[in-house]
Scaffold this active site. Structure first.
Site, PDB file in Angstrom:
ATOM      1  N   SER A   1       0.833  -1.200   0.000  1.00 16.45           N
ATOM      2  CA  SER A   1       0.000   0.000   0.000  1.00 16.45           C
ATOM      3  C   SER A   1       0.880   1.266   0.000  1.00 16.45           C
ATOM      4  O   SER A   1       1.757   1.406  -0.846  1.00 16.45           O
ATOM      5  CB  SER A   1      -0.930  -0.071   1.222  1.00 16.45           C
ATOM      6  OG  SER A   1      -1.934   0.880   1.141  1.00 16.45           O
TER       7      SER A   1
ATOM      8  N   ARG B   1     -11.483   5.413  10.754  1.00 13.30           N
ATOM      9  CA  ARG B   1     -11.017   4.040  10.762  1.00 13.30           C
ATOM     10  C   ARG B   1     -12.100   3.068  10.287  1.00 13.30           C
ATOM     11  O   ARG B   1     -11.821   2.120   9.563  1.00 13.30           O
ATOM     12  CB  ARG B   1     -10.568   3.662  12.185  1.00 13.30           C
ATOM     13  CG  ARG B   1      -9.988   2.273  12.295  1.00 13.30           C
ATOM     14  CD  ARG B   1      -8.800   2.108  11.394  1.00 13.30           C
ATOM     15  NE  ARG B   1      -8.032   0.913  11.719  1.00 13.30           N
ATOM     16  CZ  ARG B   1      -6.967   0.515  11.067  1.00 13.30           C
ATOM     17  NH1 ARG B   1      -6.523   1.229  10.040  1.00 13.30           N
ATOM     18  NH2 ARG B   1      -6.309  -0.556  11.424  1.00 13.30           N
TER      19      ARG B   1
ATOM     20  N   ASP C   1      -9.000  -6.861  -4.013  1.00 13.09           N
ATOM     21  CA  ASP C   1      -8.625  -5.541  -3.482  1.00 13.09           C
ATOM     22  C   ASP C   1      -9.215  -4.471  -4.385  1.00 13.09           C
ATOM     23  O   ASP C   1      -8.816  -4.331  -5.532  1.00 13.09           O
ATOM     24  CB  ASP C   1      -7.091  -5.436  -3.428  1.00 13.09           C
ATOM     25  CG  ASP C   1      -6.606  -4.118  -2.833  1.00 13.09           C
ATOM     26  OD1 ASP C   1      -7.444  -3.225  -2.576  1.00 13.09           O
ATOM     27  OD2 ASP C   1      -5.383  -3.994  -2.623  1.00 13.09           O
TER      28      ASP C   1
ATOM     29  N   HIS D   1      -7.952  -5.472   0.334  1.00  9.92           N
ATOM     30  CA  HIS D   1      -6.673  -4.768   0.453  1.00  9.92           C
ATOM     31  C   HIS D   1      -5.825  -5.347   1.587  1.00  9.92           C
ATOM     32  O   HIS D   1      -4.596  -5.376   1.506  1.00  9.92           O
ATOM     33  CB  HIS D   1      -6.950  -3.278   0.686  1.00  9.92           C
ATOM     34  CG  HIS D   1      -5.722  -2.431   0.675  1.00  9.92           C
ATOM     35  ND1 HIS D   1      -4.797  -2.475  -0.349  1.00  9.92           N
ATOM     36  CD2 HIS D   1      -5.254  -1.507   1.552  1.00  9.92           C
ATOM     37  CE1 HIS D   1      -3.815  -1.614  -0.088  1.00  9.92           C
ATOM     38  NE2 HIS D   1      -4.066  -1.026   1.053  1.00  9.92           N
ATOM     39  N   ASP D   2      -6.495  -5.800   2.645  1.00 10.89           N
ATOM     40  CA  ASP D   2      -5.776  -6.376   3.790  1.00 10.89           C
ATOM     41  C   ASP D   2      -4.958  -7.613   3.425  1.00 10.89           C
ATOM     42  O   ASP D   2      -4.131  -8.052   4.222  1.00 10.89           O
ATOM     43  CB  ASP D   2      -6.773  -6.766   4.891  1.00 10.89           C
ATOM     44  CG  ASP D   2      -7.035  -5.608   5.851  1.00 10.89           C
ATOM     45  OD1 ASP D   2      -6.322  -4.592   5.745  1.00 10.89           O
ATOM     46  OD2 ASP D   2      -7.945  -5.729   6.687  1.00 10.89           O
TER      47      ASP D   2
END
Lengths: 380, 201
Positions: free
Chosen positions: A155, A225, A320, A353-354
């Site tokens: 990222s 968040r 993602d 994405h994680d």
């Protein structure tokens, strides 16, 4: 999970103080600053086996191991770094730092400004990926590392690896850019701005100078968040994990937590707002938005990449959508057109994405294959 | 394994390698574990890239020291600019592709020359099996009709007709069987066809 034999074990952080002024992209200068970092493994005699780990938005220098044997969790990339792991600490000397502007021990908005003896707050300058890379290069000088065997990041961390390869071509042998992009899309910037607005409009933010007010803009951080978290997961992954599950099994016809996904997001948001600094969050998202190495070359990414001499590994994950495979392909196309050596893996994963922090087998295998090659190059 | 010597390279790949001049820019479509590109890099100093659909093979290419990007050839070659390669190779894959004509055109968009190899359906053993009432199964076609990835069979003349239709000329043709060149009655006696083609000037 207990400390296993593939862990780097007990680690501790180190500080490096710099008093040579650092000129920043925004036009301001930091007269002095400190960087906090950790190292794992041993630097070899030729100093050729060093790997730099660059962190993403909410990351820091604690990438592997534990501070105490009973720490609940290990460093954020403990799955990848350690003896026998892809970033094998028996072969490599691994350096992980907290970037400037961070809130984990490197100089940032919550640090004391020597000029005022107050927390920097709103006076802390906006820092960019190239600024970070300059600061990291000074840390490399301090550690006696002329050339990194590899610089690795996911990222926002991948952007730093890419920037290094352009700004210091002689100092990077390999750049590993995971779930990243050569620049953010409008949609990605939009998500960042909503997160920033959540913080900026929190009454406890006080224009960034909340430290003196004994306030913390928790609501803003929490919302930022929660929003971020949604974009880091895939629809399928979220559906699999939470579906429409209700905590009590039935509708309550109110606004308290009912669905498991609500509970999960609120928990993540609360936890985050307990330890993360709101100004740092703003800074990190701006660093993401501004990143665009092609900009100095009239928008021509190929021209920007021409300067690089590193070998590249680029990886993306099919689910993602925050940093989609298309963004990685954009980089790969540029690298090929610029005649660079590159391997690209588009890894099947439901983790969104994680996934760059997860251990999907093809991802681990690709990293291992690439880093084995790096180890051979530097005879580590 | 970073070294593939000429002796360990598969015979059909060896023939392709012989067609590539030193220091050429080569794109290998469906590059597998990177054996051909690794050979060309160490013996002919080529600048090579491979495209592979399987991520496990990307890792093998990395180990072999070969540039490889994961991608699906059916989606075309959007990762590559016009005229950016001297040679684009498609080895024993065209018969398994949905977009047969498109890939041929794409190869000659990004490359000056294309090298295409495929199992020759006109090979006498195939014809014999058909005469006996069965779809052919052989060394070059090792599949049953119900599990074969091969959907676009052709013989030498069929491929040449496709080229002619698209203004593509055959620069060189080799037909082989069991590692030997077949010059007499190639469409009957050859099991594997090799073509080097380019757009008419």
């Amino acid at each position: 999970m207990s400390t296993t034999e593939s862990s780097v074990g007990i680690v501790s952080a180190q500080q490096a103080l710099f008093d040579v002024p650092l000129d920043l992209a925004c036009g301001k200068t930091l007269t002095s600053y400190q960087l906090i970092f950790e190292t794992y493994g041993e630097l070899n005699a030729a100093k050729s086996n060093a790997i730099l780990i660059c962190h993403a938005l909410s990351g820091h220098h604690h990438a592997a191991g534990r501070y105490q044997p009973d720490d609940k969790s290990a460093g954020w990339w403990d799955s990848m770094i350690g003896p026998g792991k892809p970033i094998d600490t028996r072969r490599f000397f691994v350096v992980a730092l907290n970037n400037l502007g961070g809130c984990h021990g490197s100089t940032g908005p919550s640090s004391i400004n020597p000029a005022t003896r107050q927390p920097w707050g709103s006076a802390f300058p906006v820092v960019t990926v190239p600024d970070w890379v300059t600061a990291q290069a000074r840390l490399a000088d301090r550690l006696g590392i002329d050339r990194w065997a590899a610089i690795i990041g996911g990222s926002l961390g991948g952007m730093q690896a890419l920037q290094w390869s352009i700004d210091y071509p002689d100092r990077v042998a390999n750049a590993i850019v995971i779930a990243s992009a050569p620049k953010l899309s409008a949609q990605n910037i939009a998500f960042n701005d909503v997160a920033r607005q959540a913080i900026l409009t929190d009454p406890d933010f006080h224009g960034g100078d909340f430290y003196q007010q004994d306030a913390i803009p928790r609501r803003g951080l929490r919302l930022a968040r929660m929003l971020g978290h949604i974009t880091y997961l895939s629809d399928d992954g979220m559906g699999e994990k939470f579906g429409r599950m209700l905590r009590s099994g039935e509708y309550k016809f109110g606004y308290d937590v009912e669905f498991e996904i609500e509970s999960y997001l609120r928990y993540q948001g609360d936890k985050f707002s307990d330890y993360f600094d709101a100004n740092t969050y703003l800074l990190m998202t701006k660093a993401l938005d501004y990143f665009d190495p092609a900009k100095d070359h009239g928008g021509d990414l190929v021209a920007a990449l021409k300067k690089a001499t590193a070998n590249f590994l680029v990886a993306s994950f099919t689910s993602d959508w925050r940093f989609s495979p298309l963004r990685s392909r954009e980089l790969v196309q540029g690298l090929i057109a610029a005649d660079k050596r590159v391997a690209y893996g588009e890894i099947e994963s439901a983790h969104g994405h994680d996934a760059f922090l997860m251990t999907d087998q093809p991802y681990v295998d690709l990293m291992r294959a690439y880093l084995d090659r790096v180890a051979k190059e530097v005879a580590a | 394994m970073s070294q593939h010597s000429a002796t360990t390279l598969r015979p059909d790949l060896r023939l392709i390698a012989d067609w590539i001049p030193a220091r050429a820019r080569v794109l290998d479509l469906g590059c597998g574990d990177g054996a051909l590109l690794a050979h060309l890099q160490s013996h002919k100093q080529v600048v090579g890239y491979g495209v592979e659909i399987d991520v496990g093979n990307i890792a093998r290419c990395v180990t072999a020291g070969v540039n490889a990007v994961q991608g699906d050839l059916e989606a075309g070659l959007a990762d590559f600019h016009d005229g950016s390669f001297d040679h684009v190779i498609l080895s024993q894959t065209i018969q398994a592709m949905q977009h047969t004509e498109e890939i041929l055109l794409e190869m000659l968009r990004v490359g000056r020359e294309a090298i295409v190899t495929f199992p020759n359906f006109g090979f006498w053993e195939n014809r014999w099996q058909i005469l006996q009432g069965h779809m052919p199964v052989s060394e070059t076609i090792p599949y049953q009709w119900y599990d074969t990835p091969n959907i676009h069979w052709c013989m030498l003349g069929d491929f040449e007709a496709l080229c002619a239709k698209n203004g593509i000329g055959v620069l060189e043709r080799v037909v082989m069987n069991e590692g030997r060149r077949i010059r007499f009655l190639p469409n009957l006696r050859g099991s594997l066809a090799f073509y080097r083609v380019a757009r008419h000037a």
